[in-house]
Design a protein around this motif. Structure first.
Motif: not given
Length: 516
Positions: A111-114, A125-133, A135-145, A168-173
């Motif tokens: 499993k990976y996400k860019l 800055e290479l591209s704008a960092f998005s906390e929302t993005e 959080r969505e990735i981590l939530r989709s992995w909850k219980g799977k990683v 954020i990972a500590a908050e979400e997972l």
């Protein structure tokens, strides 16, 4: 007060007890068990009985283990990992897990996400960092990683985004999900640093079991007051808490333990060491009291990485190496009877010709029943012994930095198979305690901390950068278990990045301190 050192090898588990003057009190060598922990318990019990010391007087216990290396090589007991790479869309042409063995990718989930984020080589800055993005990735992995690896483009220069993802990972997972940050593990080079971070994340369950098993073994033997440490692959120690955060640092700690132990026995700080086990022989160099590090990217279980590794040459030659006739030629290894040598070698009543049997047949060693080796034809034994010498000479030549003859410290339980005369070797130094040099090395080690980052001297003056890196290296050594007032800087490495317009430099500092 006493120190207990244990080193788990592929063939044997060695244990030693040293007194407060670092003098050897007792040592044992027992076969490594298939479950590792049983062998550790057996070695610990025997060495304590042999030393005849009070358990409350054991102040430190150290473990060097191959568990993490074995888990990667055997593809066993690895955690399911989710990889977040900060650098989309710039890095989409080479995806995570590129050039990995398929079976290892499957074990780690694949499993990976860019995600957006990351930096340019100049800190922009290479591209704008998005906390929302994120959080969505981590939530989709909850219980799977079971673990997360975070890799930012040029995080060796700026790593605040990686640390924010960890928060954020500590908050979400939850707080218990381990997060490996590439800026704390690897060097520059996105793919190699990413690979090392993924492996580190995948090893957390292995380290949890290993460290907990060691603690339980100590408790079962009545050792309740000892400070517990694990061995790193640079010849130093780390606390259990630190090891659970960076399990990948235990990879290749066995050879470095032997190098340190061999040099201690020989009373030298700069020497070439040959450690012969039951299955393999490792050749390394001690420089300034610490094992020389590799300057090249290192392959671990088929994966190219760039985290700190010792400069070691390993060959498939050991006391248990199987000897065969191949036409007119004689082959030695690379396969071995391993920890079954006391059952399968001729001199122990078995039916397999091993390198140990060859040494006994020619009168160079006396173990087991020498009469049982007499069935080996003399010309066959002589050819095999010559092959052993040639394999050793070639390996030593690879580690030499000049064409001249060198001195070699010879250690390890299988060292009896090595001839006393080798081309390119001026002198071979042996010690009666060389068979347990690895466990001695584990016992005498100090605590280290290492920090590496890219600094732009036009933005942060060199002296300020050096002070910053030194303070962070000292903090790492302290976290690993070193006494703050004993911590000293032992190595400073500055490598200018020629392609950078603003005088960017990769700065690496290593600090070392004494045990608590």
């Amino acid at each position: 007060m006493y120190k207990v050192g244990i080193d788990v090898g592929g063939t044997n588990t060695d244990a030693v007890v040293l007194n407060e003057k670092f003098e050897l009190v007792a040592s044992v060598k027992v076969p490594t068990s298939s479950d590792i922990e049983t062998g550790i318990r057996r070695a610990l019990k025997q060495v304590l009985e042999k030393a005849e010391i009070e358990r409350d007087k054991v102040s430190h216990a150290m473990l060097g283990t191959t568990q993490c290396t074995n888990a990667i090589v055997e593809r066993k007991k690895l955690a399911q990992v989710g990889v977040i790479r900060l650098g989309y869309p710039a890095t989409a042409s080479v995806l995570p897990y590129t050039a990995w063995p398929d079976d290892l990718v499957e074990k780690l989930s694949g499993k990976y996400k860019l995600a957006s984020g990351g930096f340019e080589f100049d800190g922009g800055e290479l591209s704008a960092f998005s906390e929302t993005e994120i959080r969505e990735i981590l939530r989709s992995w909850k219980g799977k990683v079971e673990a997360i690896a975070v890799v930012g483009v040029f995080s060796s220069l700026k790593n605040e985004e990686e640390f924010r993802v960890a928060e954020i990972a500590a908050e979400e997972l939850g707080e218990k999900i381990p997060v490996s940050l590439s800026s704390t593990i690897g060097s520059i080079g996105l793919i190699e640093r990413e690979n090392a971070s993924i492996l580190n994340a995948g090893l957390f369950k292995v380290m949890e079991r290993t460290s907990s098993g060691f603690e339980k073994a100590l408790q079962s033997e009545g050792i309740h007051r000892a400070e517990v440490f694990l061995c790193q692959n640079d010849g130093t120690l780390m606390s259990i808490e630190y090891a659970r955060k960076f399990p990948i640092l235990t990879i290749a700690c066995g050879p470095t333990n032997s190098i340190r132990g061999a040099a201690y026995l020989a009373g030298l700080k700069d020497i070439l060491v040959l450690d012969v086990g039951g299955t393999t022989s490792d050749i390394g160099v001690l420089a300034g009291g610490f094992p020389r590090e590799s300057s090249l990217a290192v392959d671990v279980g088929g994966v190219r990485t760039n985290f700190r590794m010792p400069d070691i040459v390993s060959i498939g030659l050991g006391g248990g190496s199987i000897v065969r006739r191949d036409g007119e030629e004689v082959t030695v290894g690379p396969d071995s009877v391993g920890y079954r040598i006391t059952e399968e070698a001729l001199v122990f009543g078995g039916e397999t010709i091993t390198a140990t049997d060859i040494a006994v047949r020619l009168g160079h060693a006396t173990v087991g029943d020498p009469k049982k080796a007499e069935q080996i034809p003399l010309d066959f034994a002589e050819k095999a012994y010559q092959k052993i010498a040639e394999m050793t000479e070639v390996a030593i030549d690879k580690m030499k930095t000049s064409s001249g003859d060198v001195e070699v410290v010879l250690v390890g339980g299988g060292s009896l198979i090595i001839p006393n005369q080798l081309r390119g070797v001026r002198k071979i130094i042996r010690d009666e305690n060389g068979a347990v040099a690895n466990a001695i090395g584990a016992s005498i080690s100090q605590i280290s901390g290492e920090y590496e980052q890219i600094y732009i001297y036009s933005q942060k003056p060199r002296e300020e950068a050096l002070q910053d890196a030194e303070s962070k290296a000292r903090e790492k050594a302290k976290f690993a278990g070193a006494v703050p007032k004993t911590i000293q800087v032992v190595e400073v490495e500055e490598i200018p990045l020629a392609y950078h317009p603003d005088n960017a430099t990769r700065l690496r500092i290593k600090a070392v301190g004494d045990l608590v």
